[in-house]
Scaffold this active site. Structure first.
Site, PDB file in Angstrom:
ATOM      1  N   LYS A 202     -16.771  20.587  16.113  1.00 55.63           N
ATOM      2  CA  LYS A 202     -16.493  20.251  14.713  1.00 55.63           C
ATOM      3  C   LYS A 202     -15.698  18.956  14.684  1.00 55.63           C
ATOM      4  O   LYS A 202     -14.640  18.849  15.288  1.00 55.63           O
ATOM      5  CB  LYS A 202     -15.721  21.376  14.049  1.00 55.63           C
ATOM      6  CG  LYS A 202     -15.360  21.066  12.611  1.00 55.63           C
ATOM      7  CD  LYS A 202     -14.740  22.241  11.902  1.00 55.63           C
ATOM      8  CE  LYS A 202     -14.321  21.845  10.498  1.00 55.63           C
ATOM      9  NZ  LYS A 202     -13.708  22.957   9.769  1.00 55.63           N
ATOM     10  N   ARG A 212     -13.677  20.499   0.269  1.00 61.68           N
ATOM     11  CA  ARG A 212     -12.238  20.678   0.035  1.00 61.68           C
ATOM     12  C   ARG A 212     -11.958  20.778  -1.460  1.00 61.68           C
ATOM     13  O   ARG A 212     -11.044  21.489  -1.868  1.00 61.68           O
ATOM     14  CB  ARG A 212     -11.442  19.551   0.709  1.00 61.68           C
ATOM     15  CG  ARG A 212     -11.525  19.665   2.233  1.00 61.68           C
ATOM     16  CD  ARG A 212     -10.771  18.563   2.970  1.00 61.68           C
ATOM     17  NE  ARG A 212     -11.096  18.586   4.397  1.00 61.68           N
ATOM     18  CZ  ARG A 212     -10.854  17.592   5.244  1.00 61.68           C
ATOM     19  NH1 ARG A 212     -10.271  16.480   4.818  1.00 61.68           N
ATOM     20  NH2 ARG A 212     -11.179  17.700   6.513  1.00 61.68           N
ATOM     21  N   LYS A 225      -7.062  15.782   9.909  1.00 61.41           N
ATOM     22  CA  LYS A 225      -7.220  16.882  10.862  1.00 61.41           C
ATOM     23  C   LYS A 225      -7.558  16.381  12.268  1.00 61.41           C
ATOM     24  O   LYS A 225      -8.086  17.131  13.078  1.00 61.41           O
ATOM     25  CB  LYS A 225      -8.288  17.856  10.339  1.00 61.41           C
ATOM     26  CG  LYS A 225      -7.935  18.455   8.961  1.00 61.41           C
ATOM     27  CD  LYS A 225      -8.823  19.622   8.557  1.00 61.41           C
ATOM     28  CE  LYS A 225      -8.356  20.255   7.248  1.00 61.41           C
ATOM     29  NZ  LYS A 225      -9.129  21.458   6.871  1.00 61.41           N
ATOM     30  N   LYS A 256     -21.023  20.390  13.729  1.00 62.18           N
ATOM     31  CA  LYS A 256     -20.700  20.134  12.326  1.00 62.18           C
ATOM     32  C   LYS A 256     -19.945  18.833  12.194  1.00 62.18           C
ATOM     33  O   LYS A 256     -19.010  18.623  12.964  1.00 62.18           O
ATOM     34  CB  LYS A 256     -19.842  21.300  11.822  1.00 62.18           C
ATOM     35  CG  LYS A 256     -19.307  21.135  10.435  1.00 62.18           C
ATOM     36  CD  LYS A 256     -18.361  22.250  10.109  1.00 62.18           C
ATOM     37  CE  LYS A 256     -17.830  22.013   8.714  1.00 62.18           C
ATOM     38  NZ  LYS A 256     -16.818  22.992   8.344  1.00 62.18           N
ATOM     39  N   SER A 282     -20.929  19.643   2.994  1.00 61.36           N
ATOM     40  CA  SER A 282     -20.870  19.349   1.561  1.00 61.36           C
ATOM     41  C   SER A 282     -21.170  17.875   1.237  1.00 61.36           C
ATOM     42  O   SER A 282     -21.872  17.591   0.269  1.00 61.36           O
ATOM     43  CB  SER A 282     -19.494  19.726   1.025  1.00 61.36           C
ATOM     44  OG  SER A 282     -18.468  19.057   1.746  1.00 61.36           O
ATOM     45  N   TYR A 321     -26.292  24.272   1.833  1.00 65.74           N
ATOM     46  CA  TYR A 321     -26.136  24.633   0.416  1.00 65.74           C
ATOM     47  C   TYR A 321     -27.484  24.623  -0.295  1.00 65.74           C
ATOM     48  O   TYR A 321     -27.603  25.117  -1.410  1.00 65.74           O
ATOM     49  CB  TYR A 321     -25.152  23.669  -0.268  1.00 65.74           C
ATOM     50  CG  TYR A 321     -23.787  23.701   0.394  1.00 65.74           C
ATOM     51  CD1 TYR A 321     -22.886  24.721   0.115  1.00 65.74           C
ATOM     52  CD2 TYR A 321     -23.420  22.749   1.355  1.00 65.74           C
ATOM     53  CE1 TYR A 321     -21.657  24.791   0.753  1.00 65.74           C
ATOM     54  CE2 TYR A 321     -22.195  22.801   1.993  1.00 65.74           C
ATOM     55  CZ  TYR A 321     -21.317  23.826   1.692  1.00 65.74           C
ATOM     56  OH  TYR A 321     -20.105  23.885   2.343  1.00 65.74           O
TER      57      TYR A 321
HETATM   58  C1  PBG Z   1     -12.155  24.311   7.064  1.00 71.17           C
HETATM   59  C2  PBG Z   1     -13.610  24.103   6.778  1.00 71.17           C
HETATM   60  C3  PBG Z   1     -14.133  22.909   6.296  1.00 71.17           C
HETATM   61  C4  PBG Z   1     -15.482  23.118   6.117  1.00 71.17           C
HETATM   62  C5  PBG Z   1     -15.776  24.434   6.503  1.00 71.17           C
HETATM   63  N1  PBG Z   1     -14.596  25.031   6.910  1.00 71.17           N
HETATM   64  C6  PBG Z   1     -13.465  21.659   5.908  1.00 71.17           C
HETATM   65  C7  PBG Z   1     -12.445  21.071   6.765  1.00 71.17           C
HETATM   66  O1  PBG Z   1     -12.442  21.220   7.991  1.00 71.17           O
HETATM   67  O2  PBG Z   1     -11.562  20.425   6.178  1.00 71.17           O
HETATM   68  C8  PBG Z   1     -16.405  22.058   5.586  1.00 71.17           C
HETATM   69  C9  PBG Z   1     -17.720  22.473   5.072  1.00 71.17           C
HETATM   70  C10 PBG Z   1     -18.392  21.468   4.215  1.00 71.17           C
HETATM   71  O3  PBG Z   1     -17.946  20.302   4.060  1.00 71.17           O
HETATM   72  O4  PBG Z   1     -19.428  21.831   3.653  1.00 71.17           O
HETATM   73  N2  PBG Z   1     -11.826  25.357   7.862  1.00 71.17           N
END
Ligand code: PBG
Length: 333
Positions: A202, A212, A225, A256, A282, A321
């Protein structure tokens, strides 16, 4: 393996492209509803459907409406639904205790779906960010996201999700050692059939922005992060993360975001041959949907093409989605 090709004109590579029939016969990959996992956002209330401004066509749903959505997804043949809670700001604390509350939104939604729509697999999210006052996936001590204390909390969260009936638990936190700790705790508690789909590779990505917003973490998040999520420049490191998670007991691994990381998907699949998934996040959704709504691209075709690419890159499935739209399109509806 390298395909061999005769010289022109013995080989005219256009021959097999000439008709729908020859194109169908020579198509190398297929996209099916079996490949789809549908991420959905849960919120409090009754009969609430609230559109997310940065994700047109995606909604926060109250538990009753989530059950409806799960039933619709099951009818379409979608394999799994993945729950993300939008937590009321009043429930966000520094100790994130809401994360393992048996009555939290995610657990209530899981129980409701398992009771009313038993045919669809329920996937849940393990990470502290929806419950944390500072929007981070782990505890913050003196400005640092601490690993081992966070893992202990994530184990409690995972156990509460397994108790509620989750079929697949998806740790998205990127702490070290969490897969092993969760696997041990699940085995010990008798949850021997619960799958762990690790968000193994990730990346610290700008493509998570709309998510978010959807879970209400954008305003809360302080800093970024990058001390726990991966550097977008790296792909050898992704292989190390995947290997480590498989050795610790992950059943499925994920890359991801999706489309900007197809090279990583391919390397992971070729190296380990494990069930491999991509999360079309997203921001990817927002780009395709937004351009489609503006008439700048054919949104429906771009959606189908983007998902086919994941299959070509070696993925066994995709969190997207678009899942219900794709399922309808695959059925010709
Ligand atoms: C956080 C989490 C995130 C997503 C899934 N779980 C965002 C992040 O790491 O800030 C993102 C999913 C998306 O953008 O569709 N645990």
């Amino acid at each position: 393996m390298r395909p061999t090709t005769a010289p022109f004109p013995a080989a005219r590579l256009r021959r097999v492209r000439q008709s729908p029939a020859t194109r169908a016969l020579t198509r190398e990959t297929q996209l099916s509803v079996d490949d789809l996992i549908w991420p959905v956002f849960v919120r409090d209330g009754d009969n609430v459907l609230e559109e997310i401004p940065s994700m047109p066509g995606v909604f926060r749903r109250s538990v009753d409406r989530i059950v409806e959505a799960a039933a619709e997804a099951a009818d379409l043949g979608i394999s799994a639904i993945c729950l993300f809670p939008y937590t009321d700001p009043s429930l966000k604390t520094a100790d994130c205790a809401e994360a393992w509350n048996p009555e939290n939104l995610s657990n209530r939604a899981t129980r409701a779906i398992k009771a009313q729509v038993p045919g669809i697999a329920v996937m849940t999210d393990v990470a502290l960010d929806p419950y944390n006052i500072n929007g981070h996936d782990g505890f913050v001590v003196d400005g640092e996201i601490v690993n081992d204390e966070t893992v202990a909390a994530l184990v409690k969260q995972a156990l509460s999700q397994a108790e509620a009936g989750a079929d697949i638990i998806g740790p998205s936190d990127m702490m070290d050692g969490r897969i092993g700790a969760m696997r041990d705790a699940l085995e010990e508690a008798g949850h021997t059939k619960v799958c762990l789909m690790s968000y193994s590779a990730k990346y610290a990505s700008a493509f998570y922005g709309p998510f978010r917003d959807a879970v209400g973490a954008s305003g809360a998040l302080k800093g970024d992060k990058s001390t726990y999520q991966m550097d977008p420049a790296n792909s050898d490191e992704a292989l190390r993360c995947v290997e480590r998670d498989l050795m610790e007991g992950a059943d499925m691994v994920m890359v991801k975001p999706g489309m900007p990381y197809l090279d990583v998907c391919r390397r992971v699949k070729d190296t380990f041959g494990a069930p491999t998934y991509a999360y079309q996040v997203s921001g990817e959704y927002a780009m395709i949907k937004g351009a489609g709504l503006n008439g700048w691209i054919d949104g429906e075709k771009a959606m189908m093409e983007s998902l086919m690419c994941f299959k070509r890159a070696g993925c066994d499935g995709i969190l997207t989605y678009f899942a219900p739209d794709v399922a309808r399109r695959l059925r010709g509806q």
